[in-house]
Design an enzyme around this catalytic site. Structure first.
Site, PDB file in Angstrom:
ATOM      1  N   CYS A 266       0.739   7.153  -4.042  1.00  0.00           N
ATOM      2  CA  CYS A 266       0.441   6.699  -2.676  1.00  0.00           C
ATOM      3  C   CYS A 266       1.533   5.819  -2.098  1.00  0.00           C
ATOM      4  CB  CYS A 266      -0.880   5.940  -2.662  1.00  0.00           C
ATOM      5  SG  CYS A 266      -2.220   6.818  -3.509  1.00  0.00           S
ATOM      6  N   HIS A 422      -2.885  -1.731   2.203  1.00  0.00           N
ATOM      7  CA  HIS A 422      -3.126  -0.381   1.697  1.00  0.00           C
ATOM      8  C   HIS A 422      -4.554   0.032   2.055  1.00  0.00           C
ATOM      9  CE1 HIS A 422      -2.211   3.096  -0.678  1.00  0.00           C
ATOM     10  NE2 HIS A 422      -3.145   2.844  -1.582  1.00  0.00           N
ATOM     11  N   HIS A 460      -6.918   8.368   4.018  1.00  0.00           N
ATOM     12  CA  HIS A 460      -5.827   8.109   3.067  1.00  0.00           C
ATOM     13  C   HIS A 460      -5.017   9.388   2.877  1.00  0.00           C
ATOM     14  CE1 HIS A 460      -3.415   6.655  -0.042  1.00  0.00           C
ATOM     15  NE2 HIS A 460      -4.309   6.340  -0.960  1.00  0.00           N
TER      16      HIS A 460
END
Length: 629
Positions: A266, A422, A460
């Site tokens: 990520c 995040h 995401h």
């Protein structure tokens, strides 16, 4: 001391669930409720241009339709039918003394017959098969999917229909769109830029953390034989994780410079941004395209994350909201960062950012959207769970904030910044990241650090996540609106809030008082990265200290023309009159275009200097240079 080049952000583009990135349109969709009437209409018009005829009625954008069919929402059938996902169930049979018998066309017989099969001809084209004993079959069937929400591109937008995509994987189609959008956002003629930059001083760093796993890429290759289909020659090469960079080089930019993809789950976008910053700062490149493209809304990928317990399921959402099993949960609120939550929401996105060195930016009159000065990366050290969080993110955040302090000073650090968390929407992330952010804020004397969590809108997008965060930050600096975490009811009790400022509401800020932002990423496997960005106002102040008044005024004059061209591009995109750049079989170079010299090589008439000096001169003697013999 020699001056180090400053990597300035001069263009950006892409597409996510919020729409097109350039022109702050994706940011506008996130803060839609706080826009003026004129701004809302332009935002709707931009989305309608992507979504097609269903988004327009009587020549005007259909507001409710457009808002309902963007951002995180129930997975739509163009991806797959969540109520009826295809799969193969094991179907063991036992004859129990009564042979299983059926007729089948000869061409469908397997090359190697199982020993339990007795085959007899029944016609010219068919045979009869009798099976005695046990035989396992795979029975094609359907089932309901546990996860029904995702961040998806606006309904009706199909990047593959905008250029001759030739069955490209969706992620690569999105890469072409993102790179084209970033180019258009420059407001500069690309050939003009190339004339000012040597062919080896342009870099492209872009990739996909997951690779191209849909049916046109690696996913098709892995499933084909299992489904009784043929593997094509495109599946394997188009599935590579660095292919977004390859496509941008080959079909959009025609670049001969450095290229590649750094992968860190990520945090992948920030890994590539780090490469770009280093190229600019060291002088290896004067122009860098940094990006990522991820298209993971497929049942196979989502099944993998779901098996880890990482995704927000319908069952989990119902439990959070206390509703019965016969009611559908609110899929638009599936991602709830720093609140009571049950997992992240997967998403698709492609983002591309263009960096120039400061000298080139001023020379060409480029619009300066900010600067990217540092990216810090740390692993977690020894781990128990490879996917669990560790301590590496403490290091990256501390260094990123320290780097900001070194530039903007203590006062601006404490009151003139924000952090793009995040903020995945998982129980583990809300606890661990909030503690990291809180400790960092308190250590640096920050009392009320605005925390932004754009995954609440976009979901995401794995490798593209930090790209989503970065372009949202550029939008904040342009419009002065910080998106609130609107999908939550409140902050969870186990979230650390010391030194932090969470808000469910959009917040207006004075852009003149904004100095920096920290972009934070936490990836599976212990891939932690935090980036330091400088606002356009802070960057302008620094540039004015480096360059003379005459140089600054010359840039201002040149930039007026650039801004006019940027406006023309934005208007053209809203009008639907501009297609993505895709130059297939265009200007292909071969051996006849290459000419060697002793101290240079020429490609297509453009010279690259080969008269290099060793950086290890202190370790070499005259004999090493062929001297003294």
């Amino acid at each position: 001391m020699s001056k180090q080049r400053l990597p300035v952000i001069v263009g950006y583009g892409g597409v996510s669930g919020a729409g097109r990135s350039s022109g702050q349109h994706a940011h506008s969709r996130m803060v839609y409720s706080s826009l003026t009437e004129a701004e809302r209409l332009r935002t709707l018009s931009s989305l309608a241009a992507l979504m097609g005829p269903y988004a327009v009625s009587g020549g005007e954008p259909r507001e409710r339709y457009i808002l309902d069919h963007s951002l995180v929402r129930r997975i739509e059938v163009n991806h797959f039918d969540v109520d009826s996902v295809r799969w193969n169930q094991r179907f063991p049979t036992q004859s129990n003394g009564h042979p299983v018998s059926f007729d089948i066309a000869r061409k469908h017989l397997p090359e190697h017959l199982p020993k339990e099969w007795e085959v007899k001809s029944s016609s010219v084209t068919h045979v009869n098969v009798k099976i005695t004993g046990q035989q396992d079959f795979l029975l094609p069937t359907h089932r309901e999917f546990e996860v029904k929400s995702a961040g998806q591109l606006p309904t009706g937008f199909d990047p593959g229909k905008l250029y001759p995509s030739r069955n490209h994987p969706r992620g690569l189609q999105m890469s072409v769109y993102a790179a084209s959008d970033a180019l258009g956002s420059l407001g500069l003629d690309w050939d003009t830029v190339r004339r000012h930059v040597n062919i080896d001083q342009m870099s492209v760093y872009a990739g996909s953390a997951m690779g191209q796993l849909d049916d046109s890429g690696t996913g098709g290759m892995l499933k084909a034989r299992y489904l009784g289909q043929r593997i094509t020659s495109k599946f394997c090469p188009l599935g590579f994780a660095e292919m977004p960079a390859d496509f941008v080089n080959a079909y959009v930019l025609g670049s001969l410079g450095a290229t590649g993809a750094s992968l860190g789950a990520c945090a992948s976008f920030l890994y590539n941004l780090r490469n770009g910053i280093e190229d600019i700062r060291t002088g290896r490149a004067r122009v860098v395209f940094v990006g990522s493209s991820e298209a993971p809304v497929t049942p196979e990928i989502m099944e993998g994350y779901s098996a880890m317990g990482a995704l927000a399921t319908d069952k989990g959402l119902r439990q959070l909201d206390g509703i019965s099993e016969d009611r559908e949960p609110d899929h638009r609120r599936a991602c709830r960062p720093f609140a009571e939550n049950c997992g992240f929401t997967i998403a698709e996105s492609a983002q591309m950012v263009v960096l120039f060195d400061d000298e080139l930016a001023l020379q060409l009159g480029a619009t300066v959207f900010g600067a990217a000065t540092d990216v810090f990366v740390s692993a977690d050290g020894y781990k128990k769970s490879i996917s669990g969080p560790g301590v590496g993110n403490y290091l990256t955040m501390a260094k990123a904030v320290a780097a900001a302090r070194a530039v903007v000073g203590e006062k601006a650090l404490r009151s003139g910044g924000l952090v793009q968390a995040h903020g995945t929407g998982t129980p583990q992330n809300r606890v661990t990241e909030s503690e990291i952010l809180s400790q960092t804020a308190r250590a640096f004397g920050i009392d009320s650090w605005p925390v932004v969590a754009v995954k609440s809108y976009l979901g995401h997008s794995i490798g593209s996540a930090a790209g989503d965060q970065l372009v949202a930050t550029l939008g904040i600096w342009q419009r002065g609106l910080i998106p609130g975490i609107t999908t939550i009811d409140g902050i969870a009790e186990d979230v650390s809030q010391g030194g932090l400022n969470f808000s469910r509401e959009h917040r207006q800020v004075d852009t003149a008082e904004q100095h920096y932002a920290i972009i934070n990423s936490k990836g599976f496997g212990g891939n932690n990265a935090s980036a330091t960005l400088l606002s356009p106002m802070q960057t302008a102040r620094m540039l004015q200290r480096r360059y003379s008044r005459a140089q600054w005024e010359a840039w201002q004059a040149a930039n007026e023309v650039v801004r006019e061209r940027q406006q023309i591009y934005d208007d053209g995109m809203i009008a639907g009159s501009i297609d993505p750049i895709y130059k297939f079989d265009h200007g292909v170079l071969g051996v006849g275009d290459v000419e060697y010299g002793v101290n240079q090589i020429s490609i297509d008439g453009k010279v690259v200097d080969l008269n290099l000096t060793s950086p290890y001169e202190d370790m070499l003697s005259d004999k090493d240079y062929g001297l003294g013999q």
